[in-house]
Design a protein around this motif. Structure first.
Motif, PDB file in Angstrom:
ATOM      1  N   LEU A 171       6.748   3.311   9.490  1.00  0.00           N
ATOM      2  CA  LEU A 171       6.521   2.457  10.661  1.00  0.00           C
ATOM      3  C   LEU A 171       5.630   3.134  11.695  1.00  0.00           C
ATOM      4  O   LEU A 171       4.948   2.465  12.480  1.00  0.00           O
ATOM      5  CB  LEU A 171       7.849   2.030  11.282  1.00  0.00           C
ATOM      6  N   GLU A 172       5.605   4.469  11.685  1.00  0.00           N
ATOM      7  CA  GLU A 172       4.782   5.180  12.652  1.00  0.00           C
ATOM      8  C   GLU A 172       3.295   4.973  12.399  1.00  0.00           C
ATOM      9  O   GLU A 172       2.470   5.176  13.305  1.00  0.00           O
ATOM     10  CB  GLU A 172       5.113   6.676  12.615  1.00  0.00           C
ATOM     11  N   LEU A 173       2.931   4.550  11.197  1.00  0.00           N
ATOM     12  CA  LEU A 173       1.529   4.343  10.870  1.00  0.00           C
ATOM     13  C   LEU A 173       0.901   3.232  11.707  1.00  0.00           C
ATOM     14  O   LEU A 173      -0.294   3.245  11.984  1.00  0.00           O
ATOM     15  CB  LEU A 173       1.372   4.027   9.379  1.00  0.00           C
ATOM     16  N   PHE A 174       1.719   2.244  12.098  1.00  0.00           N
ATOM     17  CA  PHE A 174       1.160   1.166  12.918  1.00  0.00           C
ATOM     18  C   PHE A 174       1.769   1.081  14.309  1.00  0.00           C
ATOM     19  O   PHE A 174       1.149   0.560  15.222  1.00  0.00           O
ATOM     20  CB  PHE A 174       1.279  -0.197  12.203  1.00  0.00           C
ATOM     21  N   VAL A 175       2.958   1.614  14.523  1.00  0.00           N
ATOM     22  CA  VAL A 175       3.573   1.559  15.848  1.00  0.00           C
ATOM     23  C   VAL A 175       3.028   2.657  16.765  1.00  0.00           C
ATOM     24  O   VAL A 175       2.679   2.407  17.923  1.00  0.00           O
ATOM     25  CB  VAL A 175       5.107   1.663  15.733  1.00  0.00           C
ATOM     26  N   SER A 176       2.939   3.870  16.268  1.00  0.00           N
ATOM     27  CA  SER A 176       2.506   5.001  17.101  1.00  0.00           C
ATOM     28  C   SER A 176       1.096   4.842  17.648  1.00  0.00           C
ATOM     29  O   SER A 176       0.862   5.129  18.836  1.00  0.00           O
ATOM     30  CB  SER A 176       2.625   6.311  16.318  1.00  0.00           C
ATOM     31  N   PRO A 177       0.102   4.399  16.850  1.00  0.00           N
ATOM     32  CA  PRO A 177      -1.242   4.222  17.426  1.00  0.00           C
ATOM     33  C   PRO A 177      -1.282   3.210  18.568  1.00  0.00           C
ATOM     34  O   PRO A 177      -2.031   3.393  19.533  1.00  0.00           O
ATOM     35  CB  PRO A 177      -2.072   3.741  16.231  1.00  0.00           C
ATOM     36  N   VAL A 178      -0.480   2.152  18.462  1.00  0.00           N
ATOM     37  CA  VAL A 178      -0.429   1.157  19.538  1.00  0.00           C
ATOM     38  C   VAL A 178       0.100   1.796  20.814  1.00  0.00           C
ATOM     39  O   VAL A 178      -0.472   1.634  21.902  1.00  0.00           O
ATOM     40  CB  VAL A 178       0.447  -0.042  19.146  1.00  0.00           C
ATOM     41  N   ALA A 179       1.190   2.545  20.693  1.00  0.00           N
ATOM     42  CA  ALA A 179       1.790   3.185  21.861  1.00  0.00           C
ATOM     43  C   ALA A 179       0.832   4.196  22.478  1.00  0.00           C
ATOM     44  O   ALA A 179       0.679   4.255  23.709  1.00  0.00           O
ATOM     45  CB  ALA A 179       3.096   3.870  21.458  1.00  0.00           C
ATOM     46  N   GLN A 180       0.168   4.992  21.651  1.00  0.00           N
ATOM     47  CA  GLN A 180      -0.753   6.005  22.174  1.00  0.00           C
ATOM     48  C   GLN A 180      -1.922   5.363  22.902  1.00  0.00           C
ATOM     49  O   GLN A 180      -2.295   5.783  24.000  1.00  0.00           O
ATOM     50  CB  GLN A 180      -1.263   6.874  21.034  1.00  0.00           C
ATOM     51  N   ARG A 181      -2.510   4.338  22.312  1.00  0.00           N
ATOM     52  CA  ARG A 181      -3.663   3.692  22.944  1.00  0.00           C
ATOM     53  C   ARG A 181      -3.248   3.028  24.258  1.00  0.00           C
ATOM     54  O   ARG A 181      -3.989   3.075  25.241  1.00  0.00           O
ATOM     55  CB  ARG A 181      -4.269   2.652  21.990  1.00  0.00           C
ATOM     56  N   TRP A 182      -2.075   2.424  24.279  1.00  0.00           N
ATOM     57  CA  TRP A 182      -1.617   1.726  25.481  1.00  0.00           C
ATOM     58  C   TRP A 182      -1.297   2.708  26.605  1.00  0.00           C
ATOM     59  O   TRP A 182      -1.669   2.491  27.763  1.00  0.00           O
ATOM     60  CB  TRP A 182      -0.388   0.892  25.158  1.00  0.00           C
ATOM     61  N   LEU A 183      -0.639   3.806  26.276  1.00  0.00           N
ATOM     62  CA  LEU A 183      -0.246   4.767  27.304  1.00  0.00           C
ATOM     63  C   LEU A 183      -1.429   5.535  27.860  1.00  0.00           C
ATOM     64  O   LEU A 183      -1.464   5.869  29.039  1.00  0.00           O
ATOM     65  CB  LEU A 183       0.782   5.748  26.729  1.00  0.00           C
ATOM     66  N   GLN A 184      -2.412   5.801  27.031  1.00  0.00           N
ATOM     67  CA  GLN A 184      -3.527   6.633  27.459  1.00  0.00           C
ATOM     68  C   GLN A 184      -4.751   5.832  27.906  1.00  0.00           C
ATOM     69  O   GLN A 184      -5.754   6.414  28.306  1.00  0.00           O
ATOM     70  CB  GLN A 184      -3.925   7.574  26.314  1.00  0.00           C
ATOM     71  N   TYR A 185      -4.661   4.529  27.840  1.00  0.00           N
ATOM     72  CA  TYR A 185      -5.778   3.670  28.257  1.00  0.00           C
ATOM     73  C   TYR A 185      -7.072   4.019  27.510  1.00  0.00           C
ATOM     74  O   TYR A 185      -8.171   3.875  28.055  1.00  0.00           O
ATOM     75  CB  TYR A 185      -6.064   3.814  29.767  1.00  0.00           C
ATOM     76  N   THR A 186      -6.981   4.487  26.295  1.00  0.00           N
ATOM     77  CA  THR A 186      -8.181   4.913  25.581  1.00  0.00           C
ATOM     78  C   THR A 186      -9.076   3.733  25.209  1.00  0.00           C
ATOM     79  O   THR A 186     -10.300   3.874  25.149  1.00  0.00           O
ATOM     80  CB  THR A 186      -7.809   5.681  24.310  1.00  0.00           C
ATOM     81  N   ALA A 187      -8.474   2.587  24.944  1.00  0.00           N
ATOM     82  CA  ALA A 187      -9.236   1.389  24.572  1.00  0.00           C
ATOM     83  C   ALA A 187      -8.291   0.200  24.615  1.00  0.00           C
ATOM     84  O   ALA A 187      -7.072   0.356  24.537  1.00  0.00           O
ATOM     85  CB  ALA A 187      -9.847   1.543  23.185  1.00  0.00           C
ATOM     86  N   PRO A 188      -8.830  -1.007  24.767  1.00  0.00           N
ATOM     87  CA  PRO A 188      -7.971  -2.198  24.775  1.00  0.00           C
ATOM     88  C   PRO A 188      -7.251  -2.368  23.430  1.00  0.00           C
ATOM     89  O   PRO A 188      -7.742  -1.916  22.390  1.00  0.00           O
ATOM     90  CB  PRO A 188      -8.953  -3.347  25.016  1.00  0.00           C
ATOM     91  N   ILE A 189      -6.111  -3.010  23.474  1.00  0.00           N
ATOM     92  CA  ILE A 189      -5.372  -3.320  22.255  1.00  0.00           C
ATOM     93  C   ILE A 189      -5.550  -4.807  21.968  1.00  0.00           C
ATOM     94  O   ILE A 189      -5.144  -5.650  22.760  1.00  0.00           O
ATOM     95  CB  ILE A 189      -3.871  -2.997  22.404  1.00  0.00           C
TER      96      ILE A 189
END
Length: 208
Positions: A171-189
Protein backbone atom coordinates in the motif's frame (compact mmCIF):
# COMPACT_ATOMS: atom_id res chain seq x y z
CA UNK A 1 -52.21 31.24 46.21
CA UNK A 2 -48.60 30.09 46.22
CA UNK A 3 -47.14 28.89 42.95
CA UNK A 4 -45.15 25.70 42.83
CA UNK A 5 -41.48 26.22 42.00
CA UNK A 6 -40.08 24.33 39.05
CA UNK A 7 -37.98 21.33 40.01
CA UNK A 8 -36.67 20.75 36.49
CA UNK A 9 -32.93 20.06 36.52
CA UNK A 10 -30.85 21.73 33.76
CA UNK A 11 -29.69 19.27 31.12
CA UNK A 12 -25.96 19.43 31.80
CA UNK A 13 -25.19 16.75 29.20
CA UNK A 14 -26.90 18.70 26.44
CA UNK A 15 -25.19 21.91 27.50
CA UNK A 16 -21.80 20.16 27.48
CA UNK A 17 -22.50 18.76 24.01
CA UNK A 18 -23.34 22.24 22.73
CA UNK A 19 -20.15 23.64 24.25
CA UNK A 20 -18.04 20.89 22.72
CA UNK A 21 -19.58 21.48 19.31
CA UNK A 22 -18.92 25.22 19.59
CA UNK A 23 -15.29 24.54 20.59
CA UNK A 24 -14.79 22.11 17.69
CA UNK A 25 -16.18 24.62 15.20
CA UNK A 26 -14.11 27.45 16.66
CA UNK A 27 -10.85 25.47 16.58
CA UNK A 28 -11.34 24.38 12.97
CA UNK A 29 -12.34 27.87 11.85
CA UNK A 30 -9.40 29.59 13.54
CA UNK A 31 -6.84 27.18 12.15
CA UNK A 32 -8.23 27.76 8.65
CA UNK A 33 -8.30 31.55 9.06
CA UNK A 34 -5.18 32.30 11.08
CA UNK A 35 -3.05 29.17 10.85
CA UNK A 36 -2.05 26.80 13.62
CA UNK A 37 0.73 28.91 15.22
CA UNK A 38 -1.65 31.84 15.76
CA UNK A 39 -4.48 29.70 17.07
CA UNK A 40 -4.66 29.82 20.87
CA UNK A 41 -6.82 28.39 23.62
CA UNK A 42 -7.90 31.95 24.42
CA UNK A 43 -8.92 32.52 20.82
CA UNK A 44 -10.83 29.25 20.64
CA UNK A 45 -12.65 30.04 23.89
CA UNK A 46 -13.60 33.53 22.71
CA UNK A 47 -14.80 32.25 19.33
CA UNK A 48 -16.81 29.47 20.96
CA UNK A 49 -18.30 31.71 23.63
CA UNK A 50 -16.97 29.65 26.53
CA UNK A 51 -14.45 30.23 29.28
CA UNK A 52 -10.86 29.01 29.05
CA UNK A 53 -11.48 26.83 32.07
CA UNK A 54 -14.10 24.91 30.11
CA UNK A 55 -11.56 23.99 27.47
CA UNK A 56 -8.85 23.10 29.98
CA UNK A 57 -11.32 20.89 31.82
CA UNK A 58 -11.54 18.64 28.74
CA UNK A 59 -8.20 19.16 26.96
CA UNK A 60 -4.67 20.09 27.98
CA UNK A 61 -3.61 21.81 24.75
CA UNK A 62 -4.86 23.31 21.51
CA UNK A 63 -3.37 20.31 19.68
CA UNK A 64 -5.68 17.96 21.56
CA UNK A 65 -8.66 20.20 20.83
CA UNK A 66 -7.85 20.26 17.12
CA UNK A 67 -7.29 16.49 16.91
CA UNK A 68 -10.64 15.75 18.50
CA UNK A 69 -12.36 18.38 16.36
CA UNK A 70 -10.85 16.87 13.22
CA UNK A 71 -11.93 13.35 14.20
CA UNK A 72 -15.44 14.68 14.74
CA UNK A 73 -15.34 16.42 11.36
CA UNK A 74 -14.48 13.14 9.65
CA UNK A 75 -17.27 11.33 11.48
CA UNK A 76 -19.72 13.97 10.29
CA UNK A 77 -18.52 13.52 6.71
CA UNK A 78 -19.09 9.77 6.91
CA UNK A 79 -22.56 10.22 8.37
CA UNK A 80 -23.45 12.74 5.67
CA UNK A 81 -22.52 10.20 3.02
CA UNK A 82 -24.61 7.54 4.70
CA UNK A 83 -21.66 5.19 5.05
CA UNK A 84 -21.62 2.51 7.68
CA UNK A 85 -17.88 1.85 7.46
CA UNK A 86 -15.49 4.79 7.58
CA UNK A 87 -14.12 5.43 4.09
CA UNK A 88 -14.74 1.83 3.06
CA UNK A 89 -12.81 0.84 -0.04
CA UNK A 90 -15.16 -0.71 -2.59
CA UNK A 91 -14.64 -4.24 -3.83
CA UNK A 92 -16.00 -4.43 -7.34
CA UNK A 93 -13.62 -7.19 -8.34
CA UNK A 94 -11.45 -4.68 -10.22
CA UNK A 95 -8.60 -3.82 -7.85
CA UNK A 96 -7.11 -1.08 -10.03
CA UNK A 97 -10.45 0.69 -10.46
CA UNK A 98 -11.21 0.44 -6.74
CA UNK A 99 -7.85 1.87 -5.69
CA UNK A 100 -8.08 4.67 -8.23
CA UNK A 101 -11.57 5.57 -6.97
CA UNK A 102 -10.56 5.78 -3.33
CA UNK A 103 -7.39 7.76 -4.10
CA UNK A 104 -9.41 10.23 -6.16
CA UNK A 105 -11.72 10.65 -3.17
CA UNK A 106 -8.64 11.20 -1.02
CA UNK A 107 -7.45 13.96 -3.36
CA UNK A 108 -10.83 15.67 -3.07
CA UNK A 109 -10.63 15.59 0.72
CA UNK A 110 -7.01 16.75 0.87
CA UNK A 111 -7.96 19.89 -1.05
CA UNK A 112 -11.28 20.44 0.72
CA UNK A 113 -10.83 23.70 2.72
CA UNK A 114 -12.61 22.14 5.70
CA UNK A 115 -10.04 19.36 5.93
CA UNK A 116 -6.86 20.79 4.47
CA UNK A 117 -5.84 23.34 7.13
CA UNK A 118 -6.48 21.17 10.21
CA UNK A 119 -4.96 18.04 8.68
CA UNK A 120 -1.80 19.91 7.65
CA UNK A 121 -1.57 21.46 11.12
CA UNK A 122 -1.94 18.10 12.86
CA UNK A 123 0.58 16.41 10.58
CA UNK A 124 3.15 19.16 11.17
CA UNK A 125 2.59 19.37 14.92
CA UNK A 126 2.78 15.61 15.21
CA UNK A 127 6.41 15.74 14.10
CA UNK A 128 7.48 17.84 17.11
CA UNK A 129 4.81 16.70 19.57
CA UNK A 130 5.49 13.01 20.13
CA UNK A 131 2.28 12.27 22.02
CA UNK A 132 0.12 14.02 19.44
CA UNK A 133 2.03 12.26 16.67
CA UNK A 134 1.23 8.85 18.16
CA UNK A 135 -2.43 9.75 18.53
CA UNK A 136 -2.56 11.18 15.01
CA UNK A 137 -1.21 7.93 13.59
CA UNK A 138 -3.36 5.66 15.78
CA UNK A 139 -6.65 7.51 15.40
CA UNK A 140 -6.40 8.95 11.88
CA UNK A 141 -3.84 7.11 9.78
CA UNK A 142 -3.96 3.51 10.97
CA UNK A 143 -7.72 2.97 10.45
CA UNK A 144 -7.44 4.21 6.86
CA UNK A 145 -4.32 2.16 6.13
CA UNK A 146 -5.98 -0.95 7.49
CA UNK A 147 -8.75 -0.54 4.92
CA UNK A 148 -6.13 -0.72 2.17
CA UNK A 149 -4.64 -3.81 3.80
CA UNK A 150 -8.06 -5.48 3.92
CA UNK A 151 -8.77 -4.66 0.27
CA UNK A 152 -5.39 -5.98 -0.89
CA UNK A 153 -5.86 -9.17 1.12
CA UNK A 154 -9.24 -9.66 -0.51
CA UNK A 155 -7.50 -9.24 -3.87
CA UNK A 156 -4.96 -11.87 -2.84
CA UNK A 157 -7.73 -14.31 -1.99
CA UNK A 158 -9.27 -13.65 -5.40
CA UNK A 159 -5.94 -14.32 -7.11
CA UNK A 160 -5.43 -10.72 -8.24
CA UNK A 161 -2.33 -10.15 -6.09
CA UNK A 162 0.57 -12.56 -5.64
CA UNK A 163 0.20 -14.53 -2.38
CA UNK A 164 3.69 -13.66 -1.12
CA UNK A 165 3.07 -9.88 -1.30
CA UNK A 166 2.86 -8.08 2.05
CA UNK A 167 -0.20 -5.80 1.76
CA UNK A 168 1.19 -3.39 4.34
CA UNK A 169 4.29 -2.76 2.26
CA UNK A 170 2.39 -2.78 -1.03
CA UNK A 171 0.00 0.00 0.00
CA UNK A 172 2.95 2.32 0.54
CA UNK A 173 3.63 2.26 -3.21
CA UNK A 174 0.64 4.51 -3.84
CA UNK A 175 -0.24 6.01 -0.45
CA UNK A 176 3.19 7.32 0.59
CA UNK A 177 3.88 9.35 -2.60
CA UNK A 178 0.53 11.12 -2.21
CA UNK A 179 1.29 12.03 1.40
CA UNK A 180 4.82 13.21 0.59
CA UNK A 181 3.73 15.39 -2.33
CA UNK A 182 0.87 16.90 -0.32
CA UNK A 183 2.94 17.66 2.77
CA UNK A 184 5.90 19.10 0.92
CA UNK A 185 3.96 21.07 -1.70
CA UNK A 186 6.31 19.65 -4.34
CA UNK A 187 3.59 19.52 -7.01
CA UNK A 188 -0.21 19.43 -7.30
CA UNK A 189 -1.96 16.12 -6.75
CA UNK A 190 -4.28 15.27 -9.63
CA UNK A 191 -6.44 12.31 -10.56
CA UNK A 192 -3.98 11.50 -13.36
CA UNK A 193 -1.19 11.40 -10.80
CA UNK A 194 -2.95 9.01 -8.42
CA UNK A 195 -4.17 6.85 -11.31
CA UNK A 196 -0.55 6.56 -12.48
CA UNK A 197 0.60 5.56 -9.01
CA UNK A 198 -1.88 2.69 -9.00
CA UNK A 199 -0.85 1.56 -12.48
CA UNK A 200 2.84 1.70 -11.62
CA UNK A 201 2.29 -0.14 -8.33
CA UNK A 202 0.18 -2.90 -9.84
CA UNK A 203 1.88 -3.36 -13.19
CA UNK A 204 5.43 -2.09 -12.66
CA UNK A 205 7.45 0.15 -14.94
CA UNK A 206 9.13 -2.44 -17.15
CA UNK A 207 7.67 -3.37 -20.56
CA UNK A 208 4.69 -5.71 -20.28
Amino acid sequence: MATQKSTQVPDVTRRSARSRRAIYDAALALVAEAGYPRTTIEGIAARAGVGKQTIYRWWSSKAEVLLEAFLDLQEQAVEAQGQQDTYAIPDTGDLAADLKAVLRATVDQLYDPKFEAPSRALAAEGVVNEQLGREFVAKLLEPSLQLYVDRLRAAQEAGHVRPEVDPRIALELFVSPVAQRWLQYTAPISYDYTDSLVDYALYGITPR
